[in-house]
Design a protein around this motif. Structure first.
Motif, PDB file in Angstrom:
ATOM      1  N   VAL A  55       0.935  -1.154  -0.046  1.00 53.78           N
ATOM      2  CA  VAL A  55      -0.069  -0.115   0.108  1.00 53.78           C
ATOM      3  C   VAL A  55       0.948   1.293   0.030  1.00 53.78           C
ATOM      4  O   VAL A  55       0.507   2.310  -0.615  1.00 53.78           O
ATOM      5  N   HIS A  56       2.124   1.115   0.616  1.00 49.76           N
ATOM      6  CA  HIS A  56       2.928   2.342   0.669  1.00 49.76           C
ATOM      7  C   HIS A  56       4.036   2.538  -0.495  1.00 49.76           C
ATOM      8  O   HIS A  56       4.097   3.488  -0.892  1.00 49.76           O
ATOM      9  N   THR A  57       4.313   1.392  -1.250  1.00 50.33           N
ATOM     10  CA  THR A  57       5.194   1.211  -2.411  1.00 50.33           C
ATOM     11  C   THR A  57       4.487   1.237  -3.716  1.00 50.33           C
ATOM     12  O   THR A  57       4.672   1.724  -4.744  1.00 50.33           O
ATOM     13  N   GLY A  58       3.198   0.546  -3.749  1.00 49.56           N
ATOM     14  CA  GLY A  58       2.378   0.419  -4.919  1.00 49.56           C
ATOM     15  C   GLY A  58       2.749  -0.741  -5.658  1.00 49.56           C
ATOM     16  O   GLY A  58       3.848  -1.201  -5.587  1.00 49.56           O
ATOM     17  N   PRO A  59       1.964  -1.195  -6.506  1.00 49.75           N
ATOM     18  CA  PRO A  59       2.368  -2.274  -7.728  1.00 49.75           C
ATOM     19  C   PRO A  59       3.523  -1.903  -8.386  1.00 49.75           C
ATOM     20  O   PRO A  59       3.695  -0.501  -8.721  1.00 49.75           O
ATOM     21  N   GLY A  60       4.300  -2.864  -8.748  1.00 48.72           N
ATOM     22  CA  GLY A  60       5.490  -2.605  -9.518  1.00 48.72           C
ATOM     23  C   GLY A  60       6.697  -2.597  -8.897  1.00 48.72           C
ATOM     24  O   GLY A  60       7.749  -2.276  -9.248  1.00 48.72           O
ATOM     25  N   THR A  61       6.617  -2.330  -7.701  1.00 47.40           N
ATOM     26  CA  THR A  61       7.923  -2.340  -6.521  1.00 47.40           C
ATOM     27  C   THR A  61       8.510  -3.584  -6.842  1.00 47.40           C
ATOM     28  O   THR A  61       7.862  -4.801  -6.534  1.00 47.40           O
ATOM     29  N   ALA A  62       9.965  -3.628  -6.996  1.00 44.51           N
ATOM     30  CA  ALA A  62      10.765  -4.942  -7.070  1.00 44.51           C
ATOM     31  C   ALA A  62      12.120  -4.549  -6.279  1.00 44.51           C
ATOM     32  O   ALA A  62      12.562  -3.435  -6.358  1.00 44.51           O
ATOM     33  N   GLY A  63      12.647  -5.666  -5.489  1.00 46.99           N
ATOM     34  CA  GLY A  63      13.652  -5.269  -4.898  1.00 46.99           C
ATOM     35  C   GLY A  63      14.260  -6.784  -4.276  1.00 46.99           C
ATOM     36  O   GLY A  63      13.940  -7.743  -4.707  1.00 46.99           O
ATOM     37  N   LEU A  64      15.368  -6.578  -3.435  1.00 45.81           N
ATOM     38  CA  LEU A  64      16.022  -7.771  -3.002  1.00 45.81           C
ATOM     39  C   LEU A  64      16.473  -7.698  -1.660  1.00 45.81           C
ATOM     40  O   LEU A  64      16.890  -6.573  -1.361  1.00 45.81           O
ATOM     41  N   CYS A  65      16.944  -8.850  -1.015  1.00 45.72           N
ATOM     42  CA  CYS A  65      17.450  -8.746   0.174  1.00 45.72           C
ATOM     43  C   CYS A  65      18.641 -10.025   0.222  1.00 45.72           C
ATOM     44  O   CYS A  65      18.322 -11.216  -0.703  1.00 45.72           O
ATOM     45  N   TYR A  66      19.739  -9.809   0.494  1.00 45.39           N
ATOM     46  CA  TYR A  66      20.977 -10.838   0.541  1.00 45.39           C
ATOM     47  C   TYR A  66      21.936 -10.690   1.360  1.00 45.39           C
ATOM     48  O   TYR A  66      21.858  -9.722   2.239  1.00 45.39           O
ATOM     49  N   PHE A  67      22.619 -11.896   1.735  1.00 43.08           N
ATOM     50  CA  PHE A  67      23.739 -12.204   2.510  1.00 43.08           C
ATOM     51  C   PHE A  67      24.788 -12.795   1.869  1.00 43.08           C
ATOM     52  O   PHE A  67      24.432 -13.925   1.306  1.00 43.08           O
ATOM     53  N   PRO A  68      25.893 -12.547   2.262  1.00 42.58           N
ATOM     54  CA  PRO A  68      27.258 -13.568   1.645  1.00 42.58           C
ATOM     55  C   PRO A  68      27.107 -14.725   2.412  1.00 42.58           C
ATOM     56  O   PRO A  68      26.838 -14.729   3.671  1.00 42.58           O
ATOM     57  N   VAL A  69      27.504 -15.754   1.946  1.00 41.56           N
ATOM     58  CA  VAL A  69      27.683 -17.082   2.637  1.00 41.56           C
ATOM     59  C   VAL A  69      29.007 -17.166   3.063  1.00 41.56           C
ATOM     60  O   VAL A  69      29.831 -17.081   2.263  1.00 41.56           O
ATOM     61  N   VAL A  70      29.240 -17.421   4.686  1.00 39.04           N
ATOM     62  CA  VAL A  70      30.582 -17.540   5.170  1.00 39.04           C
ATOM     63  C   VAL A  70      30.891 -19.094   5.298  1.00 39.04           C
ATOM     64  O   VAL A  70      30.037 -19.607   5.924  1.00 39.04           O
ATOM     65  N   ASN A  71      31.891 -19.414   4.810  1.00 34.29           N
ATOM     66  CA  ASN A  71      32.308 -20.833   5.299  1.00 34.29           C
ATOM     67  C   ASN A  71      32.664 -20.929   6.651  1.00 34.29           C
ATOM     68  O   ASN A  71      33.848 -20.363   6.996  1.00 34.29           O
ATOM     69  N   ASN A  72      32.187 -21.626   7.504  1.00 38.13           N
ATOM     70  CA  ASN A  72      32.656 -21.736   8.877  1.00 38.13           C
ATOM     71  C   ASN A  72      33.117 -23.247   8.891  1.00 38.13           C
ATOM     72  O   ASN A  72      32.452 -24.130   8.714  1.00 38.13           O
ATOM     73  N   LYS A  73      34.497 -23.439   9.204  1.00 36.17           N
ATOM     74  CA  LYS A  73      35.000 -24.760   9.364  1.00 36.17           C
ATOM     75  C   LYS A  73      35.413 -24.899  10.650  1.00 36.17           C
ATOM     76  O   LYS A  73      36.114 -24.293  11.066  1.00 36.17           O
ATOM     77  N   ALA A  74      34.623 -25.843  11.438  1.00 38.34           N
ATOM     78  CA  ALA A  74      35.180 -26.035  12.791  1.00 38.34           C
ATOM     79  C   ALA A  74      35.792 -27.225  13.097  1.00 38.34           C
ATOM     80  O   ALA A  74      35.947 -28.082  12.218  1.00 38.34           O
TER      81      ALA A  74
END
Length: 74
Positions: A55-74
């Motif tokens: 309702v605040h952005t309207g139809p047609g809004t597009a975006g993304l969220c991301y984060f890098p994958v960190v290799n944790n070797k234990a």
């Protein structure tokens, strides 16, 4: 948008990403193609924004969220 993700994550990064939209699936698919050309995506999700956000952005809004994958070797 793809330039910013590449700059922040690094061109060799593996990322997890969520593509979000408000009645704009075709737009996020275009963004996905740009991201896939530049980065290694190991997990992805597509989701439509809730009506409370739409309702605040309207139809047609597009975006993304991301984060890098960190290799944790234990």
């Amino acid at each position: 948008m793809a330039d910013m993700v590449e700059k922040n994550a690094g061109s060799q990064a593996k990322i997890k990403i969520a593509y979000v939209h408000a009645a704009a699936l075709e737009e996020v698919q275009k963004i996905k193609m740009l991201i896939d050309e530049r980065l290694q995506v190991v997990e992805e999700l597509f989701c439509e924004l809730s009506p409370a956000l739409g309702v605040h952005t309207g139809p047609g809004t597009a975006g993304l969220c991301y984060f890098p994958v960190v290799n944790n070797k234990a």
